[in-house]
Design a protein around this motif. Structure first.
Motif, PDB file in Angstrom:
ATOM      1  N   THR A  73       0.793  -1.105  -0.001  1.00 25.22           N
ATOM      2  CA  THR A  73       0.066   0.046   0.056  1.00 25.22           C
ATOM      3  C   THR A  73       0.752   1.105  -0.069  1.00 25.22           C
ATOM      4  O   THR A  73       1.892   1.460   0.918  1.00 25.22           O
ATOM      5  CB  THR A  73      -0.752   0.047   1.241  1.00 25.22           C
ATOM      6  OG1 THR A  73      -1.664  -1.129   1.413  1.00 25.22           O
ATOM      7  CG2 THR A  73      -1.821   1.339   1.167  1.00 25.22           C
ATOM      8  N   ASN A  75       1.163   5.187   0.406  1.00 21.18           N
ATOM      9  CA  ASN A  75       0.229   6.494   0.950  1.00 21.18           C
ATOM     10  C   ASN A  75       1.224   7.706   0.634  1.00 21.18           C
ATOM     11  O   ASN A  75       2.413   7.914   0.940  1.00 21.18           O
ATOM     12  CB  ASN A  75       0.360   6.161   2.431  1.00 21.18           C
ATOM     13  CG  ASN A  75      -0.378   7.308   3.105  1.00 21.18           C
ATOM     14  OD1 ASN A  75      -0.059   8.499   3.091  1.00 21.18           O
ATOM     15  ND2 ASN A  75      -1.275   7.067   4.293  1.00 21.18           N
ATOM     16  N   HIS A 102      -3.357   1.104  -3.120  1.00 24.97           N
ATOM     17  CA  HIS A 102      -3.633  -0.380  -2.516  1.00 24.97           C
ATOM     18  C   HIS A 102      -2.913  -1.328  -3.346  1.00 24.97           C
ATOM     19  O   HIS A 102      -2.249  -2.353  -2.713  1.00 24.97           O
ATOM     20  CB  HIS A 102      -5.037  -0.654  -2.261  1.00 24.97           C
ATOM     21  CG  HIS A 102      -5.621   0.005  -1.202  1.00 24.97           C
ATOM     22  ND1 HIS A 102      -5.144   0.113   0.122  1.00 24.97           N
ATOM     23  CD2 HIS A 102      -6.575   1.013  -1.481  1.00 24.97           C
ATOM     24  CE1 HIS A 102      -6.171   0.822   0.625  1.00 24.97           C
ATOM     25  NE2 HIS A 102      -6.953   1.655  -0.364  1.00 24.97           N
ATOM     26  N   GLN A 107      -9.551  -3.473  -3.652  1.00 27.23           N
ATOM     27  CA  GLN A 107      -9.743  -2.328  -2.817  1.00 27.23           C
ATOM     28  C   GLN A 107      -9.275  -1.165  -3.801  1.00 27.23           C
ATOM     29  O   GLN A 107      -8.316  -1.287  -4.575  1.00 27.23           O
ATOM     30  CB  GLN A 107      -8.525  -2.130  -1.805  1.00 27.23           C
ATOM     31  CG  GLN A 107      -8.875  -3.302  -0.556  1.00 27.23           C
ATOM     32  CD  GLN A 107      -7.515  -3.153   0.344  1.00 27.23           C
ATOM     33  OE1 GLN A 107      -6.477  -3.519   0.196  1.00 27.23           O
ATOM     34  NE2 GLN A 107      -8.172  -2.663   1.563  1.00 27.23           N
ATOM     35  N   ASP A 109      -8.478   2.797  -4.976  1.00 30.52           N
ATOM     36  CA  ASP A 109      -7.385   3.867  -4.582  1.00 30.52           C
ATOM     37  C   ASP A 109      -8.360   5.011  -4.395  1.00 30.52           C
ATOM     38  O   ASP A 109      -9.232   5.394  -4.800  1.00 30.52           O
ATOM     39  CB  ASP A 109      -6.601   3.735  -5.692  1.00 30.52           C
ATOM     40  CG  ASP A 109      -5.679   2.793  -5.869  1.00 30.52           C
ATOM     41  OD1 ASP A 109      -5.665   1.807  -4.949  1.00 30.52           O
ATOM     42  OD2 ASP A 109      -5.017   2.370  -7.159  1.00 30.52           O
ATOM     43  N   GLY A 112      -7.490   9.753   1.424  1.00 34.58           N
ATOM     44  CA  GLY A 112      -7.760   9.725   2.759  1.00 34.58           C
ATOM     45  C   GLY A 112      -8.729  10.917   3.310  1.00 34.58           C
ATOM     46  O   GLY A 112      -9.075  11.917   2.682  1.00 34.58           O
ATOM     47  N   ASN A 149     -11.398   4.907   2.256  1.00 36.86           N
ATOM     48  CA  ASN A 149     -10.036   5.085   2.400  1.00 36.86           C
ATOM     49  C   ASN A 149     -10.129   5.974   3.664  1.00 36.86           C
ATOM     50  O   ASN A 149      -8.857   6.491   3.778  1.00 36.86           O
ATOM     51  CB  ASN A 149      -9.260   5.840   1.447  1.00 36.86           C
ATOM     52  CG  ASN A 149      -8.807   4.733   0.273  1.00 36.86           C
ATOM     53  OD1 ASN A 149      -8.195   3.729   0.482  1.00 36.86           O
ATOM     54  ND2 ASN A 149      -9.402   4.829  -0.937  1.00 36.86           N
TER      55      ASN A 149
END
Length: 274
Positions: A73, A75, A102, A107, A109, A112, A149
């Protein structure tokens, strides 16, 4: 004097006055920032632990989290952003929402949550006066994440932070708890504790070892704990131009408990203090 000449003169005077006011404001602002930073220890901010020191900088972190299934993952942003010292003993942080990749078709993307942090420094003494600091944080996040997310609700995170130095060696530690504004039994109330030991070598090189711990209360991981050991290295502050500098840090989180939400994580942290 013609009327248009009078109007032009007025605009010129207003422009000059505005420049003087703006310059005076900036001079007062940066003088206050310098005074606040001179009153505290001059350690560097660790790779993962949030420092109790008041900082003024722009920060951008990148994480690569490895999982047991072989996926990684990514970030981008690391929930870091603009850090300012707007008043005595106060720091305000407006973070950029991270973008999460991810590398997993199951999952999605996406972005956040947006988050903020306010620090209030209760006590501080620089290296000549005792070399310690005590600060309280209040962080909060807004559920702006896309494709699951982020959190379902806003989360408040009160934290207490302390640091103490002895010559070129220092420790910095934080303890806090995440408090969702709703569904706390479902989302959980994790307690976090970070402890960092640093040593200053060659003036601008800071090797460190961190312990990043999470104790889960309620939620899907109720009763479990997660601990990462994080060796790291920070370089800085490297002067660039006037007050502007560059600080770069890197480290790797290594799982030290049987339970962990990811196996390890590489971190790259870039800061532009000013």
């Amino acid at each position: 004097m013609r009327s248009r000449d009078v109007v032009l003169l007025m605009f010129l005077l207003l422009g000059a006055g505005s420049q003087l006011v703006a310059q005076s404001f900036l001079d007062d602002y940066f003088a206050r920032v310098a005074r606040n930073q001179a009153e505290q220890p001059h350690w560097v901010t660790p790779v993962a632990t949030v420092t109790p020191r008041l900082e003024q900088e722009f920060r951008y972190d990148i994480f690569w989290q490895g999982h047991a299934d072989g996926t990684t993952t990514e970030n981008y942003g690391g929930s870091k952003g603009l850090e300012l010292i707007p008043a005595n003993n106060v720091e305000v942080i407006v973070n950029l929402p991270p973008y999460i990749v991810h590398n997993n078709p199951k999952q999605g993307d996406g972005w956040g949550d947006e988050s903020f942090l306010v620090k209030y420094r209760f006590l501080s003494r620089n290296e000549q006066g005792g070399n310690y600091i005590l600060t309280a944080f209040l962080g909060w996040s807004i559920p702006t994440g896309t494709y699951k997310n982020g959190s379902l609700h806003a989360v408040l995170t009160p934290t207490l932070a302390f640091g103490k130095g002895w010559g070129n060696f220092d420790i910095q530690t934080t303890a806090g708890i995440g408090l969702p504004v709703a569904d706390s039994q479902k989302l959980g109330q994790p307690v976090t504790w970070n402890l960092t030991a640093q040593y200053r070598a060659l003036r601008k090189v800071w090797p460190e070892l961190e312990m990043n711990s999470t104790f889960y209360h309620d939620g899907p991981n109720d009763g479990k704990k997660q601990v990462f050991l994080t060796p790291g290295l920070v370089f800085g502050k490297i002067p660039l131009w006037r007050r502007l500098g560059l600080t770069v840090g890197t480290g790797v989180q290594i799982a030290a408990t049987h339970f962990h939400t990811y196996n390890h994580a590489w971190i790259l942290s870039t800061r532009l203090p000013f």
